[in-house]
Enzyme design. Structure first.
Site, short mmCIF file in Angstrom:
data_model
loop_
_atom_site.label_atom_id
_atom_site.label_comp_id
_atom_site.label_asym_id
_atom_site.label_seq_id
_atom_site.Cartn_x
_atom_site.Cartn_y
_atom_site.Cartn_z
CG HIS A 215 -6.78 -14.10 0.79
ND1 HIS A 215 -6.35 -14.27 -0.51
CD2 HIS A 215 -6.30 -12.89 1.18
CE1 HIS A 215 -5.63 -13.22 -0.88
NE2 HIS A 215 -5.59 -12.37 0.12
CG HIS B 141 -8.00 -7.85 -2.63
ND1 HIS B 141 -7.44 -9.00 -3.15
CD2 HIS B 141 -7.24 -7.53 -1.55
CE1 HIS B 141 -6.39 -9.35 -2.40
NE2 HIS B 141 -6.25 -8.47 -1.43
CB CYS C 164 -2.81 -11.40 -2.48
SG CYS C 164 -2.24 -12.03 -0.90
CE LYS D 78 -8.97 -12.58 -1.45
NZ LYS D 78 -9.31 -11.67 -2.56
CD GLU E 112 -11.71 -4.41 -3.01
OE1 GLU E 112 -11.60 -5.10 -1.98
OE2 GLU E 112 -11.78 -4.90 -4.15
CG PHE F 79 0.65 -8.37 2.19
CD1 PHE F 79 -0.29 -7.48 2.65
CD2 PHE F 79 0.85 -9.55 2.90
CE1 PHE F 79 -1.03 -7.73 3.80
CE2 PHE F 79 0.12 -9.81 4.05
CZ PHE F 79 -0.82 -8.91 4.50
#
Lengths: 401, 91
Positions: free
Chosen positions: A331, A294, A162, A326, A305, A390
């Site tokens: 996403h 994010h 990502c 998002k 975050e 990830f």
């Protein structure tokens, strides 16, 4: 060190198939998440996504060309065309050798892979189409961008889940800044709406059944989206000398690795990437007024975050608008950083702050200003855009007007 | 129900690297060092074993990493509730 201007933006996403449509949709604050229609959802538990509906490939490519292009490469080319057209640059000539193309994609041609594997395993196909490999390879999109435009300098795909697009744009920025090239076409593309990919995502148990509600109480996870976002990054003097329209400047880029868990986010890793970005900018935290987070909508990411932003920005964190777009475009995985940088730059250009949609109620563990639900008429002057992948691969871009 | 209990003990024990006999209904998930992905793997094993589909979402997980489950008994009850329905819960 050269300054790096952005002289072209191109997008295709659930929010629209060009920048004008996207900016309007972004400003409306209406989430483009909805029922999936591009694939049958009978075998799926999660039936929603942010898809590019009404996309007509034949409006963009002739039949012969189309046979070579996975959906993710089609998106990449559509976005690259808009960005390059906006820049007014032509790479067929000397500039081609002084230009780079760098694309982020997490997985590449999943539609091609899924279609062919189904034919093989389920339908007893004896052979594949000869173009299968060049169509599914993760770097196909960037190759097609170079071929279509005559870009002959450094060109490659970046895969870091990502964070792929942010890594791609960040490396392109470093190359233009260092003078390795004069211009770079950079961004990300991803299209994962295939049965196989969605079953694999479902198995992680982090997809929301309802919608994406980043930072909100009641959030139930992420919602996948498909898109491409491309940018023309240009040596500032080069752009200025030819009187190009400048959408913004890249101010810095920071990277880090958690060296921790394959799925769990890390406060230290996220904070360290943001700090690296600040250091690269040579700016105080107070110079920033906005972050495109994010903000995936998972329980874990959003708390981590928020805490990381507070750790980096201290008291100034309360004066930042932190939008998780998002919630609007889904996403987009390997393309997330690209569509989110586009959202940030378009909002900056058009004088608004995009909201975090689908926000229900404040989560006590997420204590920043997430611009819940309603677009603000507030000018963004300097912003960060976060991508935390990830496997702990983090990449943070900073832009200013 | 007894079957469900035995199988859940076995699956949880395997994921937590302990003996099934060390588990009780009251065993706290948080005491087993299980992270959210471990819970997801446990749910997957349960689905495979009973051929059911569970609408489990890891985002219901508490910050302790135990999913929405505090104890092993709660996992057993959750499975038992769905195991009698052919195909389990469907959306």
């Amino acid at each position: 060190m050269n300054r790096v201007a952005i002289t072209g933006i191109g997008v295709i996403s659930a929010l629209g198939q060009n920048t004008r449509a996207m900016s309007t949709a972004l400003k409306s604050g209406k989430s483009a998440i909805g029922p999936l229609t591009v694939i049958p959802t009978g075998e799926l538990l999660v039936k929603i996504g942010a898809e590019v509906s009404d996309f007509d490939p034949l409006a963009h490519f002739d039949q012969k060309r189309l046979a070579l292009l996975d959906r993710c490469a089609q998106f990449a080319l559509v976005a690259a065309r808009e960005a390059i057209l906006a820049s007014g640059l032509n790479f067929h000539g000397e500039l081609g050798a002084r230009s780079a193309a760098i694309v982020g994609s997490g997985v590449g041609g999943m539609s091609t892979l899924d279609d062919n594997f189904r034919r093989l395993y389920a339908e007893g196909a004896k052979r594949f189409h000869p173009i299968t490999i060049p169509k599914m390879m993760i770097s196909a999109a960037v190759s097609h961008i170079t071929m279509e435009n005559g870009i002959k300098g450094p060109a490659f795909n970046v895969a870091s889940a990502c964070a792929s697009a942010n890594h791609a744009i960040g490396i392109a920025y470093q190359m233009v800044r260092a003078g390795t090239v004069n211009v770079a076409v950079a961004g990300g593309t991803e299209s994962v709406f295939t049965l196989g990919t969605l079953k694999a995502w479902e198995a992680m148990r982090i997809l929301a059944f309802d919608t994406c509600r980043p930072f909100s109480r009641g959030r139930m996870g992420l919602v996948l989206g498909e898109c491409a976002g491309m940018f023309v990054l240009e040596n500032f003097e080069h752009a200025n000398a030819r009187g190009a329209e400048i959408f913004g400047e890249i101010a810095g880029f920071g990277m880090s690795s958690d060296a921790g868990d394959i799925v769990l986010p890390s406060l230290d890793g996220a904070a360290s990437a943001m700090r690296a970005c600040l250091a690269d900018c040579g700016m105080a935290p107070e110079a920033f007024d906005h972050i495109n987070a994010h903000g995936t909508g998972t329980t874990m990411n959003d708390v981590t975050e928020s805490r990381a932003i507070r750790a980096v920005f201290g008291g100034h964190a309360d004066r930042l608008s932190v939008s998780a777009t998002k919630s609007l475009h889904g996403h987009a995985l390997g393309a997330a950083g690209a569509i989110e940088l586009a959202a940030t730059l378009l909002a900056m250009r058009d004088g608004f702050t995009p909201p975090t949609a689908n926000f229900i109620e404040r989560d006590p563990d997420c204590d920043l200003d997430y611009v819940p639900n309603v677009t603000r008429n507030a000018q963004i002057n300097m912003a960060m855009s976060n991508s935390f992948a990830f496997g702990g691969l983090n990449a943070v871009l900073a832009v200013h007007r | 129900m007894a079957d469900v209990e035995a199988v859940v003990f076995e699956i949880v024990a395997q994921q937590a690297h302990v003996e099934p006999s060390a588990l009780h209904r009251t065993t706290e998930i948080s005491s087993l060092n299980l992270e959210s992905l471990d819970i997801v793997e446990i749910i997957f094993e349960i689905e495979e074993r009973f051929d059911i589909s569970l609408l489990y979402n890891a985002n219901e997980a508490s910050s302790t990493g135990g999913g929405s489950f505090q104890t092993v008994g709660e996992v057993i009850d959750y499975v038992a509730k769905h195991v009698d329905q052919p195909g389990g819960r469907k959306p």
